[in-house]
Design a protein around this motif. Structure first.
Motif, mmCIF file in Angstrom:
data_model
loop_
_atom_site.group_PDB
_atom_site.id
_atom_site.type_symbol
_atom_site.label_atom_id
_atom_site.label_comp_id
_atom_site.label_asym_id
_atom_site.label_seq_id
_atom_site.Cartn_x
_atom_site.Cartn_y
_atom_site.Cartn_z
ATOM 1 N N ARG A 71 0.835 -1.205 0.000
ATOM 2 C CA ARG A 71 0.000 0.000 0.000
ATOM 3 C C ARG A 71 0.867 1.252 0.000
ATOM 4 O O ARG A 71 0.594 2.217 -0.716
ATOM 5 C CB ARG A 71 -0.894 0.019 1.242
ATOM 6 N N PHE A 72 1.904 1.227 0.827
ATOM 7 C CA PHE A 72 2.786 2.386 0.958
ATOM 8 C C PHE A 72 3.463 2.715 -0.377
ATOM 9 O O PHE A 72 3.458 3.860 -0.835
ATOM 10 C CB PHE A 72 3.842 2.100 2.026
ATOM 11 N N CYS A 73 4.056 1.700 -0.991
ATOM 12 C CA CYS A 73 4.728 1.907 -2.279
ATOM 13 C C CYS A 73 3.746 2.368 -3.346
ATOM 14 O O CYS A 73 4.045 3.260 -4.138
ATOM 15 C CB CYS A 73 5.414 0.615 -2.729
ATOM 16 N N ASP A 74 2.579 1.747 -3.377
ATOM 17 C CA ASP A 74 1.599 2.089 -4.402
ATOM 18 C C ASP A 74 1.150 3.538 -4.297
ATOM 19 O O ASP A 74 0.941 4.200 -5.309
ATOM 20 C CB ASP A 74 0.386 1.172 -4.283
ATOM 21 N N HIS A 75 1.025 4.040 -3.065
ATOM 22 C CA HIS A 75 0.561 5.419 -2.885
ATOM 23 C C HIS A 75 1.490 6.406 -3.587
ATOM 24 O O HIS A 75 1.041 7.384 -4.178
ATOM 25 C CB HIS A 75 0.471 5.746 -1.405
ATOM 26 N N TYR A 76 2.799 6.140 -3.522
ATOM 27 C CA TYR A 76 3.754 7.070 -4.111
ATOM 28 C C TYR A 76 4.082 6.761 -5.569
ATOM 29 O O TYR A 76 4.417 7.660 -6.345
ATOM 30 C CB TYR A 76 5.042 7.084 -3.276
ATOM 31 N N LEU A 77 4.013 5.493 -5.949
ATOM 32 C CA LEU A 77 4.382 5.125 -7.315
ATOM 33 C C LEU A 77 3.209 5.157 -8.286
ATOM 34 O O LEU A 77 3.396 5.372 -9.484
ATOM 35 C CB LEU A 77 5.006 3.723 -7.326
ATOM 36 N N ASN A 78 1.992 4.949 -7.779
ATOM 37 C CA ASN A 78 0.833 4.885 -8.667
ATOM 38 C C ASN A 78 0.626 6.151 -9.496
ATOM 39 O O ASN A 78 0.337 6.070 -10.698
ATOM 40 C CB ASN A 78 -0.426 4.572 -7.864
ATOM 41 N N PRO A 79 0.765 7.361 -8.911
ATOM 42 C CA PRO A 79 0.604 8.575 -9.738
ATOM 43 C C PRO A 79 1.618 8.641 -10.872
ATOM 44 O O PRO A 79 1.330 9.194 -11.942
ATOM 45 C CB PRO A 79 0.810 9.712 -8.735
ATOM 46 N N LEU A 80 2.818 8.089 -10.657
ATOM 47 C CA LEU A 80 3.840 8.118 -11.701
ATOM 48 C C LEU A 80 3.520 7.117 -12.807
ATOM 49 O O LEU A 80 3.719 7.390 -13.985
ATOM 50 C CB LEU A 80 5.214 7.817 -11.088
ATOM 51 N N VAL A 81 3.013 5.956 -12.405
ATOM 52 C CA VAL A 81 2.650 4.938 -13.395
ATOM 53 C C VAL A 81 1.576 5.465 -14.333
ATOM 54 O O VAL A 81 1.589 5.205 -15.538
ATOM 55 C CB VAL A 81 2.161 3.663 -12.677
ATOM 56 N N GLN A 82 0.637 6.235 -13.794
ATOM 57 C CA GLN A 82 -0.458 6.758 -14.602
ATOM 58 C C GLN A 82 0.002 7.764 -15.642
ATOM 59 O O GLN A 82 -0.738 8.080 -16.575
ATOM 60 C CB GLN A 82 -1.511 7.390 -13.685
ATOM 61 N N TYR B 239 0.184 3.240 -19.945
ATOM 62 C CA TYR B 239 -0.768 2.989 -18.857
ATOM 63 C C TYR B 239 -2.193 2.829 -19.376
ATOM 64 O O TYR B 239 -2.700 3.669 -20.117
ATOM 65 C CB TYR B 239 -0.729 4.135 -17.846
ATOM 66 N N ILE B 240 -2.833 1.732 -19.005
ATOM 67 C CA ILE B 240 -4.252 1.489 -19.293
ATOM 68 C C ILE B 240 -4.897 1.015 -17.998
ATOM 69 O O ILE B 240 -4.496 -0.003 -17.435
ATOM 70 C CB ILE B 240 -4.441 0.432 -20.392
ATOM 71 N N GLN B 241 -5.887 1.732 -17.533
ATOM 72 C CA GLN B 241 -6.499 1.429 -16.247
ATOM 73 C C GLN B 241 -7.354 0.171 -16.292
ATOM 74 O O GLN B 241 -7.249 -0.703 -15.440
ATOM 75 C CB GLN B 241 -7.348 2.610 -15.776
ATOM 76 N N ASP B 242 -8.214 0.076 -17.305
ATOM 77 C CA ASP B 242 -9.108 -1.066 -17.417
ATOM 78 C C ASP B 242 -9.651 -1.131 -18.847
ATOM 79 O O ASP B 242 -9.229 -0.361 -19.730
ATOM 80 C CB ASP B 242 -10.259 -0.968 -16.416
ATOM 81 N N THR B 243 -10.576 -2.049 -19.082
ATOM 82 C CA THR B 243 -11.137 -2.232 -20.426
ATOM 83 C C THR B 243 -11.823 -0.966 -20.923
ATOM 84 O O THR B 243 -11.678 -0.569 -22.093
ATOM 85 C CB THR B 243 -12.133 -3.399 -20.426
ATOM 86 N N LYS B 244 -12.579 -0.309 -20.061
ATOM 87 C CA LYS B 244 -13.283 0.912 -20.446
ATOM 88 C C LYS B 244 -12.298 1.993 -20.871
ATOM 89 O O LYS B 244 -12.535 2.723 -21.844
ATOM 90 C CB LYS B 244 -14.146 1.408 -19.281
ATOM 91 N N HIS B 245 -11.194 2.092 -20.159
ATOM 92 C CA HIS B 245 -10.160 3.074 -20.496
ATOM 93 C C HIS B 245 -9.588 2.792 -21.888
ATOM 94 O O HIS B 245 -9.390 3.705 -22.700
ATOM 95 C CB HIS B 245 -9.058 3.022 -19.432
ATOM 96 N N LEU B 246 -9.322 1.518 -22.171
ATOM 97 C CA LEU B 246 -8.794 1.143 -23.488
ATOM 98 C C LEU B 246 -9.783 1.486 -24.591
ATOM 99 O O LEU B 246 -9.397 2.027 -25.645
ATOM 100 C CB LEU B 246 -8.482 -0.353 -23.511
ATOM 101 N N LEU B 247 -11.054 1.192 -24.369
ATOM 102 C CA LEU B 247 -12.073 1.472 -25.387
ATOM 103 C C LEU B 247 -12.174 2.976 -25.670
ATOM 104 O O LEU B 247 -12.372 3.387 -26.814
ATOM 105 C CB LEU B 247 -13.425 0.929 -24.943
ATOM 106 N N ASN B 248 -12.017 3.797 -24.626
ATOM 107 C CA ASN B 248 -12.046 5.250 -24.816
ATOM 108 C C ASN B 248 -10.854 5.731 -25.638
ATOM 109 O O ASN B 248 -10.958 6.698 -26.390
ATOM 110 C CB ASN B 248 -12.063 5.959 -23.463
ATOM 111 N N ILE B 249 -9.717 5.035 -25.481
ATOM 112 C CA ILE B 249 -8.510 5.421 -26.216
ATOM 113 C C ILE B 249 -8.644 5.106 -27.706
ATOM 114 O O ILE B 249 -8.255 5.895 -28.572
ATOM 115 C CB ILE B 249 -7.269 4.714 -25.627
ATOM 116 N N ILE B 250 -9.201 3.941 -28.012
ATOM 117 C CA ILE B 250 -9.220 3.480 -29.402
ATOM 118 C C ILE B 250 -10.521 3.801 -30.144
ATOM 119 O O ILE B 250 -10.646 3.476 -31.326
ATOM 120 C CB ILE B 250 -8.951 1.968 -29.484
#
Length: 351
Positions: A97-108, A113-124
């Motif tokens: 949890r600790f690592c994700d809190h600080y690294l997740n904003p950078l990954v995005q 970066y693709i969050q989920d299926t809906k995100h991919l569909l919006n991209i394409i």
């Protein structure tokens, strides 16, 4: 999928020595010692707060357990299994949890970066495909976590500062690694890199996946609100959504920003919960959420949450009950179900 096929599939997956290794002993104590030493060093150097240090030091951790999810969509009988190692309440969950809190904003911020299926569909959705020239391909990585090269993963990770732009004297709380090998390793960045390495090593040892949430908010926020049933609730950051008390710290992200599962409110239950959400039981040892009072269930263990003082009227059937989980009031739905819930059988005869 029957029990025999389930057991056979589990053994087949675990016998794959490329991804799983049989341990001669439980490594939990050694891992816990390493975590405590690292956290203590970080706390002494004031890289992390005392609250964060207390959260990261898990003392009553559980050993992760292995199970599979049958891939019924494959159309094969018996279906193959997707292996999962549940790390809930394990040694690595707070670190993850600790690592994700600080690294997740950078990954995005990465291009891939693709969050989920809906995100991919919006991209394409606005991309035109020529079926004669283009082919849309999906790839699946077998045993993803075990396949990650640990050294390369850490070496090729560029961690940039997301500290406040107005703080010139504090240019970065994170390490900034450049491909040419030059750069600096700063306070919290060193800690995150060390913890990330520890997590990766432990994943390789016990194949543990932590459940990711957040770390404490920096400022106190008024969380008081009333739910639709007129009970005390938890107000999300959108200042509109009012969660029931039991929806806070239930390991599900009910607020859009995840504040209902942050360390600030879930780090030291029940004292870390906002006011008005906790019911203290008569035995002085137990507690439950206020919306679980008068739900006909013995949440306190001494029935003080279902006593006449708290619940003067019974919406179901009142009697001396058989099961410990009940108090003296059972739901009407359990009347006449051919199961004895009352010592005098009144739930089957009179109710």
């Amino acid at each position: 999928m029957n029990k025999s096929d389930y057991d056979t599939e589990c053994r087949r997956l675990l016998s794959d020595t490329r991804n799983y290794k049989k341990l001669q002993r439980d490594p939990s104590k050694d891992l816990q010692k390493k975590i405590m030493e690292l956290v203590q060093e970080a706390s002494d150097a004031e890289y992390i707060s005392k609250q964060e240090a207390e959260y990261l030091n898990t003392r009553d951790a559980k050993v992760p357990y292995f199970y599979i999810m049958p891939k019924v969509h494959k159309g094969v009988t018996p279906p193959p299994g997707r292996p999962i190692v549940s790390g809930i309440k394990s040694l690595l969950e707070p670190l993850s949890r600790f690592c994700d809190h600080y690294l997740n904003p950078l990954v995005q911020k990465t291009r891939s970066y693709i969050q989920d299926t809906k995100h991919l569909l919006n991209i394409i959705k606005d991309i035109s495909f020529d079926s004669e020239k283009h082919l849309l391909v999906g790839l699946d990585v077998e045993s993803l976590y075990m396949s990650l090269p640990q050294d390369a993963t850490l070496k090729d990770t560029d961690v940039y500062s997301i500290a406040s732009a107005g703080s010139d004297s504090q240019r970065s709380l994170y390490s900034y690694h450049r491909k040419d090998g030059e750069g600096c390793t700063c306070r919290r960045g060193f800690l995150i890199t060390a913890i990330a390495l520890l997590v990766l090593l432990a994943v390789a040892a016990v194949v543990t996946v932590g459940i990711i949430f957040g770390v404490p908010a920096k400022h106190a926020v008024n969380r008081q609100c009333k739910t639709a049933s007129n009970r005390s609730g938890f107000l999300c950051n959108d200042r509109t959504t009012c969660l029931s008390a039991a929806s806070v710290c239930n390991r599900k992200l009910d607020c859009s920003s995840g504040e209902d599962e942050s360390i600030e409110y879930c780090g030291k239950l029940p004292s870390s919960l906002p006011n008005g959400l906790v019911f203290s039981c008569a035995n002085k040892r137990s507690w439950t959420y206020v919306d679980k009072v008068c739900d006909t269930r013995n949440d306190c263990g001494d029935c003080s949450d279902e006593s006449d003082l708290q619940c003067p009227s019974c919406s179901g059937w009142r009697c001396n009950t058989v099961f410990f989980a009940d108090c003296d009031c059972i739901p009407k739905t359990r009347c006449g179900d051919n199961i004895q819930d009352c010592t005098d059988w009144s739930d089957e005869v009179t109710c």
